[in-house]
Design an enzyme around this catalytic site. Structure first.
Site, short mmCIF file in Angstrom:
data_model
loop_
_atom_site.label_atom_id
_atom_site.label_comp_id
_atom_site.label_asym_id
_atom_site.label_seq_id
_atom_site.Cartn_x
_atom_site.Cartn_y
_atom_site.Cartn_z
N SER A 9 53.85 32.20 60.64
CA SER A 9 54.15 33.64 60.61
C SER A 9 53.06 34.44 61.29
CB SER A 9 54.30 34.11 59.16
OG SER A 9 53.13 33.84 58.40
N GLY A 11 51.34 35.92 65.05
CA GLY A 11 51.87 36.86 66.03
C GLY A 11 53.00 36.29 66.87
N PHE A 12 52.82 35.09 67.42
CA PHE A 12 53.84 34.56 68.31
C PHE A 12 55.08 34.13 67.55
CE2 PHE A 12 55.68 31.71 71.56
CZ PHE A 12 55.69 32.62 72.61
N PHE A 82 46.16 22.61 62.91
CA PHE A 82 47.03 22.39 61.75
C PHE A 82 48.39 21.79 62.12
CE2 PHE A 82 44.27 26.02 60.62
CZ PHE A 82 43.61 25.46 59.54
N ALA A 137 52.57 37.55 72.52
CA ALA A 137 53.43 37.88 71.38
C ALA A 137 53.74 39.38 71.34
CB ALA A 137 52.75 37.47 70.08
N LYS A 188 43.98 26.79 80.19
CA LYS A 188 43.77 28.16 80.71
C LYS A 188 42.99 29.00 79.69
CE LYS A 188 47.10 29.86 77.93
NZ LYS A 188 47.03 30.95 76.93
N ASP A 241 50.32 31.47 83.42
CA ASP A 241 49.68 31.64 82.12
C ASP A 241 48.20 31.99 82.27
OD1 ASP A 241 49.79 31.78 79.39
OD2 ASP A 241 50.10 29.65 79.04
N ARG A 252 43.31 36.84 72.88
CA ARG A 252 42.19 36.65 71.96
C ARG A 252 41.05 35.89 72.63
NH1 ARG A 252 46.65 35.74 68.70
NH2 ARG A 252 46.44 33.50 68.97
N GLU A 277 41.88 29.62 70.61
CA GLU A 277 42.15 28.22 70.94
C GLU A 277 41.20 27.68 72.01
OE1 GLU A 277 43.84 26.04 69.52
OE2 GLU A 277 45.60 26.89 68.53
#
Length: 339
Positions: A9, A11-12, A82, A137, A188, A241, A252, A277
């Site tokens: 749940s 943003g994306f 995860f 997102a 990227k 991307d 981010r 990430e």
């Protein structure tokens, strides 16, 4: 119209849920955090990660993986660290007639595996598709025109995702190079962190253009060494991307890089921004490049900055003072691109 369960749940996940619901699909969003779901229902939006995007009450919210039962598509919107644990828990509810779609962009720490490989190991009964490309997102959730790629070893599964999820604001292209598409999306983020650092240092457009161009070169080098096609990196999953992530404040990775360039410690920058990430992917990609004997100088210098305390200006200086060479000197992958 399809029954779609979105795991995650953030943003994306929420952005996809809103966009796909608008185009007639039956959507359920899962999170292991009941409070997060309660807040979404109470506020009518994901205040922390996607403020201003209204979440219709018809979108289902569940903290039980039982919600997967009866789905046509199961979309993973889970941070890379995860993915394996959630996939393992979700696998008993996923049947062979479902298609699993991963939207995360990263590599698994430790195993250095692609997330599609992780999902294949944990959910062997289902076809795995990677959905990747320039897709913030914040814009997907507002139905701003977006084009992405559906990549899979199963042509039928990729075609199903393309046919089912495409709409007037979300265009999907098929691609059978799952390795290249997934690596483009993961690596990227490393270059975007560097782009942010350059912004934080006050450097200009020339610097960022050089960084992005040489960045896609080293991404392609590792990709081709791992069996990807070079042409993939000139498409949406590669340069597409890279452009959006290096230039947008929605990113981010770029925002964390700006903080690092301004003098914030890398670990503190990550804490301030949230899921970054590129921070974790850099650690994996550096080790992977060493293991495969692939030259990735930008990734190497970022690794020293993030995990060994190197000064960002010294890192850039080392990149700028590398031995002179012909631009296409080592570009066997460019020959592959032209064939």
């Amino acid at each position: 119209m399809a029954n779609i369960t979105i795991l995650g749940s953030g943003g994306f996940g929420i952005g996809l849920a809103v966009m796909l619901h608008k185009h007639g699909h039956h959507i359920t969003v899962w999170s292991k955090f009941q409070k997060e779901l309660d807040d979404i229902r109470k506020n009518g939006e994901q205040v922390q990660k996607l403020p201003g995007v209204v979440i219709p009450p018809e979108i289902g919210l569940s903290a039980s993986l039982e919600c997967i039962r009866g789905s046509d598509l199961v979309l993973f919107g889970i941070p890379s660290s995860f993915v394996r644990s959630v996939a393992r828990e979700a696998s008993p509810y996923i049947t062979s007639d479902m298609v699993v779609v991963n939207t995360g962009k990263g590599l698994e720490e430790g195993s250095m595996k692609l997330l599609s490989e992780v999902l294949t190991e944990e959910i062997p009964q289902a076809a795995i598709v990677v959905l990747t490309g320039p897709s913030h997102a914040e814009e997907v959730g507002r139905c701003i025109s977006t084009a992405v790629v559906a990549a899979s070893k199963s042509a039928a599964a990729a075609a199903y995702v393309q046919e089912t999820l495409s709409n007037q604001c979300f265009r999907i292209y098929e691609n059978d190079d799952i390795v290249g598409c997934e690596l483009g999306g993961a690596l990227k983020n490393i270059i975007a962190l560097c782009a942010g650092i350059c912004d934080g240092l006050g450097y200009g457009d020339n610097t960022k253009a050089a960084l992005m161009t040489r960045g896609i070169h080293e991404i392609a080098r590792l990709g081709v060494a791992m069996g990807a096609r070079a042409a993939t990196f000139s498409g949406l999953a590669g340069i597409g991307d890279l452009i959006v992530t290096c230039t947008s404040m929605h990113s981010r990775n770029r925002r964390a890089g700006i903080l690092i360039g301004e003098g914030v410690k890398p670990e503190d920058a990550v804490k301030q921004v949230g899921t970054v990430e590129g921070y974790f992917c850099c650690h994996v990609a550096y080790k992977l490049a060493q293991q495969m004997g692939v030259d990735m100088p930008i990734t190497e210098q970022l690794y020293h900055v993030l995990f060994e305390g190197s000064d960002v200006r010294d890192a850039l200086g080392k990149l700028m003072s590398r031995p002179s060479r012909h631009e296409n000197e080592e570009c066997s992958y460019l020959r592959d691109m032209m064939n």
